[in-house]
Design an enzyme around this catalytic site. Sequence first.
Site, PDB file in Angstrom:
ATOM      1  N   ASN A   6       0.881  -1.155   0.000  1.00  0.00           N
ATOM      2  CA  ASN A   6       0.000   0.000   0.000  1.00  0.00           C
ATOM      3  C   ASN A   6       0.925   1.213   0.000  1.00  0.00           C
ATOM      4  OD1 ASN A   6      -1.888   1.964   0.384  1.00  0.00           O
ATOM      5  ND2 ASN A   6      -2.909   0.962   2.100  1.00  0.00           N
ATOM      6  N   LYS A  53       3.318   0.513   3.256  1.00  0.00           N
ATOM      7  CA  LYS A  53       2.955  -0.583   4.149  1.00  0.00           C
ATOM      8  C   LYS A  53       3.066  -1.859   3.328  1.00  0.00           C
ATOM      9  CE  LYS A  53      -0.967  -1.613   7.017  1.00  0.00           C
ATOM     10  NZ  LYS A  53      -2.381  -1.388   7.153  1.00  0.00           N
ATOM     11  N   ARG A  92      -2.544  -2.184  -3.466  1.00  0.00           N
ATOM     12  CA  ARG A  92      -3.844  -1.602  -3.160  1.00  0.00           C
ATOM     13  C   ARG A  92      -3.870  -0.218  -3.800  1.00  0.00           C
ATOM     14  NH1 ARG A  92      -6.430   0.684   2.427  1.00  0.00           N
ATOM     15  NH2 ARG A  92      -8.443   1.043   1.469  1.00  0.00           N
ATOM     16  N   HIS A 120     -13.554   1.038  -0.267  1.00  0.00           N
ATOM     17  CA  HIS A 120     -13.537  -0.198   0.537  1.00  0.00           C
ATOM     18  C   HIS A 120     -14.043  -1.403  -0.264  1.00  0.00           C
ATOM     19  CE1 HIS A 120     -14.150   2.339   4.466  1.00  0.00           C
ATOM     20  NE2 HIS A 120     -12.870   2.106   4.266  1.00  0.00           N
ATOM     21  N   LEU A 163     -16.744  -1.038   9.162  1.00  0.00           N
ATOM     22  CA  LEU A 163     -16.621   0.032  10.157  1.00  0.00           C
ATOM     23  C   LEU A 163     -15.211   0.066  10.735  1.00  0.00           C
ATOM     24  CD1 LEU A 163     -19.980  -0.799  12.054  1.00  0.00           C
ATOM     25  CD2 LEU A 163     -19.666   0.719  10.081  1.00  0.00           C
ATOM     26  N   GLY A 187     -12.209   4.705   8.720  1.00  0.00           N
ATOM     27  CA  GLY A 187     -13.147   5.099   7.672  1.00  0.00           C
ATOM     28  C   GLY A 187     -14.255   4.057   7.685  1.00  0.00           C
ATOM     29  N   ARG A 205     -14.215  11.814   9.990  1.00  0.00           N
ATOM     30  CA  ARG A 205     -14.918  12.379   8.829  1.00  0.00           C
ATOM     31  C   ARG A 205     -16.399  12.567   9.137  1.00  0.00           C
ATOM     32  NH1 ARG A 205     -12.776   7.887   4.784  1.00  0.00           N
ATOM     33  NH2 ARG A 205     -10.722   7.777   5.722  1.00  0.00           N
ATOM     34  N   ASP A 262     -11.060   7.484  18.223  1.00  0.00           N
ATOM     35  CA  ASP A 262     -10.901   6.037  18.369  1.00  0.00           C
ATOM     36  C   ASP A 262     -12.106   5.461  19.120  1.00  0.00           C
ATOM     37  OD1 ASP A 262      -8.370   3.911  18.350  1.00  0.00           O
ATOM     38  OD2 ASP A 262      -9.908   3.520  19.870  1.00  0.00           O
ATOM     39  N   GLY A 279     -12.430  -3.007  12.061  1.00  0.00           N
ATOM     40  CA  GLY A 279     -12.129  -2.825  13.495  1.00  0.00           C
ATOM     41  C   GLY A 279     -13.345  -2.734  14.406  1.00  0.00           C
ATOM     42  N   GLU A 327      -8.030  -7.550   3.691  1.00  0.00           N
ATOM     43  CA  GLU A 327      -7.804  -6.984   2.357  1.00  0.00           C
ATOM     44  C   GLU A 327      -6.474  -7.447   1.760  1.00  0.00           C
ATOM     45  OE1 GLU A 327      -9.076  -3.355   4.351  1.00  0.00           O
ATOM     46  OE2 GLU A 327      -9.723  -2.626   2.393  1.00  0.00           O
TER      47      GLU A 327
HETATM   48  P1  ADP Z   1      -8.629   1.274   9.500  1.00  0.00           P
HETATM   49  O1  ADP Z   1      -9.795   1.867   8.797  1.00  0.00           O
HETATM   50  O2  ADP Z   1      -7.602   2.281   9.866  1.00  0.00           O
HETATM   51  O3  ADP Z   1      -8.083   0.022   8.863  1.00  0.00           O
HETATM   52  P2  ADP Z   1      -9.578  -0.542  11.585  1.00  0.00           P
HETATM   53  O4  ADP Z   1     -10.383  -1.434  10.711  1.00  0.00           O
HETATM   54  O5  ADP Z   1      -8.357  -1.105  12.224  1.00  0.00           O
HETATM   55  O6  ADP Z   1      -9.232   0.844  10.906  1.00  0.00           O
HETATM   56  O7  ADP Z   1     -10.568  -0.011  12.743  1.00  0.00           O
HETATM   57  C1  ADP Z   1     -10.145   0.936  13.676  1.00  0.00           C
HETATM   58  C2  ADP Z   1     -11.309   1.229  14.612  1.00  0.00           C
HETATM   59  O8  ADP Z   1     -11.699   0.020  15.259  1.00  0.00           O
HETATM   60  C3  ADP Z   1     -10.946   2.226  15.708  1.00  0.00           C
HETATM   61  O9  ADP Z   1     -12.002   3.144  15.895  1.00  0.00           O
HETATM   62  C4  ADP Z   1     -10.813   1.327  16.910  1.00  0.00           C
HETATM   63  O10 ADP Z   1     -11.097   1.994  18.108  1.00  0.00           O
HETATM   64  C5  ADP Z   1     -11.865   0.284  16.624  1.00  0.00           C
HETATM   65  N1  ADP Z   1     -11.670  -0.904  17.452  1.00  0.00           N
HETATM   66  C6  ADP Z   1     -10.675  -1.805  17.397  1.00  0.00           C
HETATM   67  N2  ADP Z   1     -10.807  -2.724  18.397  1.00  0.00           N
HETATM   68  C7  ADP Z   1     -11.916  -2.374  19.090  1.00  0.00           C
HETATM   69  C8  ADP Z   1     -12.601  -2.905  20.231  1.00  0.00           C
HETATM   70  N3  ADP Z   1     -12.142  -3.980  20.856  1.00  0.00           N
HETATM   71  N4  ADP Z   1     -13.715  -2.289  20.655  1.00  0.00           N
HETATM   72  C9  ADP Z   1     -14.169  -1.178  20.036  1.00  0.00           C
HETATM   73  N5  ADP Z   1     -13.574  -0.632  18.957  1.00  0.00           N
HETATM   74  C10 ADP Z   1     -12.478  -1.213  18.499  1.00  0.00           C
END
Ligand code: ADP
Length: 410
Positions: free
Chosen positions: A7, A14, A98, A187, A216, A219, A248, A290, A338, A392
């Site tokens: 990426n 990455k 990517r 996505h 989710l 982004g 966002r 976060d 996430g 991904e």
């Molecule tokens: P990205 O879009 O950067 O790839 P991710 O798919 O890793 O992001 O998702 C990141 C989000 O997931 C953050 O908001 C993080 O707080 C949330 N997240 C990860 N683990 C948990 C958890 N155990 N409980 C709640 N939210 C979580």
Amino acid sequence: MLVLVVNCGSSSIKYQVREVAPAGEEPEAYTSSMPAINENVNLARATAGVESGEVITQGLIENIGTSEVQNHTQALEILARRLEEELGGRTIDAAGHRVVHGGERFSAPVLVNNEIIRAIERLAPLAPLHNPAHALGLRAIQKTWPGMPQVCVFDTAFHRTMPEKAWRYAIPDDWYEMHGMRRYGFHGTSHDYVTGKACEFLGIPREQFNAVVAHLGNGASATAIRQGRSYDTSMGYTPLAGLVMGTRSGDLDPSVVTAMLERNPGMSANDLNRVLNNESGLRGICGDSDMRAVEQRAENGHERAQRALEMAAYRLAKYIGGYHVAVGGAQALIFTAGIGEHSPMFRAMVCDQLGALGIDLDPALNEHPQGDVARISSENSAIEVLVVSTDEERAIAEATAALVWERVKN
Ligand code: ADP
């Protein structure tokens, strides 16, 4: 086959190296004169008979464009040296990139040649932060490993099947014709991948599968899946549209933008971009972007954090309701990325609003989903609710290997 998944951003790369195995016998050789293809196929079909195994190594090269790492070519030289040490004599067979924006042209992964790299560069106005960096990465790999096949997998490609009524904006035609103002969606690799996994799990043929996918992460986007394909999606011309995200805003009345410009003569388009992309969403509402931090503060009685959760969950629930209608009745609701995979609290907040669709969560299953694909709905639920782990990099590695082998076979 060892596939390097990359990426390439403007200041960092990455990477991950994965082993990908063919279902049958491994073809012998690849020649770079083979033509690129661009057919509209979903990843599951494109990668049938290819199985990605373990991650051999992964990492990040940062500070590109500084005195430390002057440019992408130098970054790739550093990566090549690292891999030489880490791969114990084995060499990379192909690279999978990517790529954020494939515009209207790319609807499937493609084998790279110089014309493809130029096409990605020409799409820079649609993704100014990403596509130029991808092109630099593609050229740097050509230089570092001459003749090695490269494949691009586009974030937008899966959404090329959307009907025109879904991708058009109700704006003057010229804006579309001259500036490409339309919904592209993002996505796509993740939406496509988890759709395939859900079909396998439920035993439903892909072309008969209707669903809503909620990706989710930091982004976030929702996609309406009709007959296994993308029918509508919440992100738009850029990844700013749709759901309430970490930083966002998602959807808002465009007049907010014009009114803020009128009221603040010193404000530029750049300033607005920064606020809407980096200082809005959960962060704008409660100060944290976060989800773990937002949940923690909401549990401690922080009112703004609670409001942020409610707004994000309500927006998503409305999209799910709309997309249920768009696909003619969803058989499944899929949570991924996430937040989708790891936040039982947020999933419950969303599903609690979907009683009108007959959605009913099993609280115990929701609290502890088991495995890469898990059912979290109760037996009474009219729609299956699943948590599916997205991957991904795996999807890109498999698409890369499949395309390289397919060219060799033909
Ligand atoms: P990205 O879009 O950067 O790839 P991710 O798919 O890793 O992001 O998702 C990141 C989000 O997931 C953050 O908001 C993080 O707080 C949330 N997240 C990860 N683990 C948990 C958890 N155990 N409980 C709640 N939210 C979580």
